[in-house]
Scaffold this active site. Sequence first.
Site, PDB file in Angstrom:
ATOM      1  N   ASP A 142     -33.468 -22.012 -37.929  1.00 32.83           N
ATOM      2  CA  ASP A 142     -33.525 -20.688 -38.513  1.00 32.83           C
ATOM      3  C   ASP A 142     -34.762 -19.952 -37.990  1.00 32.83           C
ATOM      4  O   ASP A 142     -35.844 -20.547 -37.903  1.00 32.83           O
ATOM      5  CB  ASP A 142     -33.603 -20.846 -40.037  1.00 32.83           C
ATOM      6  CG  ASP A 142     -33.488 -19.532 -40.761  1.00 32.83           C
ATOM      7  OD1 ASP A 142     -32.421 -18.907 -40.681  1.00 32.83           O
ATOM      8  OD2 ASP A 142     -34.475 -19.117 -41.406  1.00 32.83           O
ATOM      9  N   GLU A 171     -32.011 -19.241 -33.830  1.00 28.61           N
ATOM     10  CA  GLU A 171     -32.101 -17.790 -33.784  1.00 28.61           C
ATOM     11  C   GLU A 171     -33.334 -17.418 -32.960  1.00 28.61           C
ATOM     12  O   GLU A 171     -34.462 -17.692 -33.377  1.00 28.61           O
ATOM     13  CB  GLU A 171     -32.256 -17.230 -35.196  1.00 28.61           C
ATOM     14  CG  GLU A 171     -31.035 -17.410 -36.077  1.00 28.61           C
ATOM     15  CD  GLU A 171     -31.242 -16.803 -37.465  1.00 28.61           C
ATOM     16  OE1 GLU A 171     -30.385 -16.015 -37.898  1.00 28.61           O
ATOM     17  OE2 GLU A 171     -32.255 -17.105 -38.126  1.00 28.61           O
TER      18      GLU A 171
END
Length: 673
Positions: free
Chosen positions: A353, A382
């Site tokens: 993340d 990400e």
Amino acid sequence: MHHTVTVLSAALLLTSAATTTTRAASTYDARFEQYPTYSGDDLELKVDSSGTHFRLWSPKAQEVRLNLYNTGLNGTPYETVNMTFHPENGTWTASFPKALYGKYYTFQVKYDGRWLDETPGVWAKAVGANGKRGAIIDFSLTNPADWADDKGPMTENFTDVILYEMHHRDFSMNPSSGIANKGKFLALTEEGTVSPEGEKTGIDHLKELGVTHVHILPSYDYNSVDETNLQTNTYNWGYDPQNYNAPEGSYSTNPSDPAVRIREMKEMVKALHDAGIGVVMDVVYNHTAENDGSNFELTAPGYYHRHWDDGSYSDASGCGNETASDRPQMRDFIVNSVKYWAEEYHIDGFRFDLMAIHDTETMNEVASELKKINPSIFVYGEGWTAGDSPLPAEQRALKDNVSAMKDVAVFSDDIRDAVKGHYSKAEDRGFATGKPGNEETVKIGIVAATAHPQVDYSKGNNSKSAYADSPEMIVNYVSCHDDLMLTDKLRKSMPDATDEERMAAAKLAQTIVFTSQGTPFMFAGEELFRDKKGVHNSYKSPDSINAIDWSLKARNRDQMDYYKGLIALRKAHPAFRMTSAEQIARHLVFDKIDSEKIPNLISYTLKDNANGDSWKDIKVIFNGSDEARVVKLPKGTWKAAVLDGKVDTEAGLGNFFKSVTVAPTSAAILVRE
Ligand code: CA
């Protein structure tokens, strides 16, 4: 994720980082450079034949206490001892000559003359309900039958992987799932479950669909759900980390027994592996749910988080703080934590993340250490942050820096936004929904952001350069748990259309994802055309918003069959899964189309048995306009494998010579006989 701030694109963030001069990297952090570090596998707790041993890393603590309890919650310690400091490595120890199985523990640190709150530390591998106390258990008793022989799927190339992103509750909470252990790890162990209409659900559905890996939203212990009151049925995505090395209690059948969540998560992994499906963990080392109250702060105050010059927490996560992977003890923590999940739980992949909060050096170490355990393990994340960070942009694990990371991939926001429209502007359309001007960005997605002689990166919407050295660095998708999911996006951006028309657009969008170079990723339930009632940030919305209605499977069976067909097509044809930029540049040739005159049309050939494909030449055509398009075909007989919203892996959808007519909002894939 993002639940408090919308995720910004990497391009935007690079701009903001470059123009931010008022908040330089903090000198507040300088003193941490002097901290001795310790990364032995006996950190915090080890039970062996000589007894139970505690070792907490807290080099600037003035005193440290260990509290021992009989229970996981409530009551007072039955014993408290002062721990002994070892200045050479900054750790504090205490030992007991027997195995204290069944007992619980907390540490308490005195810092700047003040006793901080109790903490289970940062390495608790088993915890009591709500994760407030560490638990001392015998891990050998948590393994399912035949665990030693358990193995996930072998993955030679990351581009062979097909990712299915899901949340435990989304997948099983709706009564139509027919699953007994609703919202639990065990839901994925139940075979033979069906919807009221008799369609397969649960793990049998995953097998039917054909995905290779499930990517499960956070399953480590998070903060927001009260594990002592599960009757309230609280929903949360879980992007609020509390204990990084223990499973979340609310997904177990008994959060008060520390061994149960561990055993049940392993049983889930085993059941998926037995079905040939790998398990990817969504990991959120980038921030903690609490600031001063986090286990990091209560253990070694100031060390694990980044700060600005004024001493305030920097907040590149948009959730109140960010961690400091560039400091040795934090880097070790991240690396050893993923290694632990890979070894103890047999996890097959990790999704990071807000990965750009971490530095590239940490991500490289993560990937290389995991490959040593199991070469099939892969890592992606990400490639952006959700706010500015003291970490210099060139060190961040950004999308634009992915080529500096070996064996790490990033999500392509290029293909995501270009195909379906901007992620946060609900009404905005994309290539698949008839908006011109996205053609070149879709092509960037098709070639997995690698250098290609026919792709003009200056026309890219989100990226202006070929940032990926290899297709194995790219994950393609059009929707995920964040923002409007595909069905809702299509309803908002095509307000006057019918659902039938929107389903055609969904098919086109996913055909682009599943045939593009790189690794495809889909969000659970899109194959059933499920929705989330238009809620774009459903991180704590009730099950009535988030849970998949399995009755949709019978109703939208045609959609399911199309997705299933796309997956089968990709699996059968390595041309869609090339492994190098050179291969793509050589074997993927775009037809010359003037997008000014004929917008929303892309056509290309995968030629000369690309990547060893049994099909010599494959023509791929995407028509995102509302008009039928006639596309010329080179000489020979072309057999259709995808046409008019159908997929046939045997290419039996008709023979074409000289040209093919591609219906509005549809894809065509043909193979030359
Ligand atoms: Ca929890």
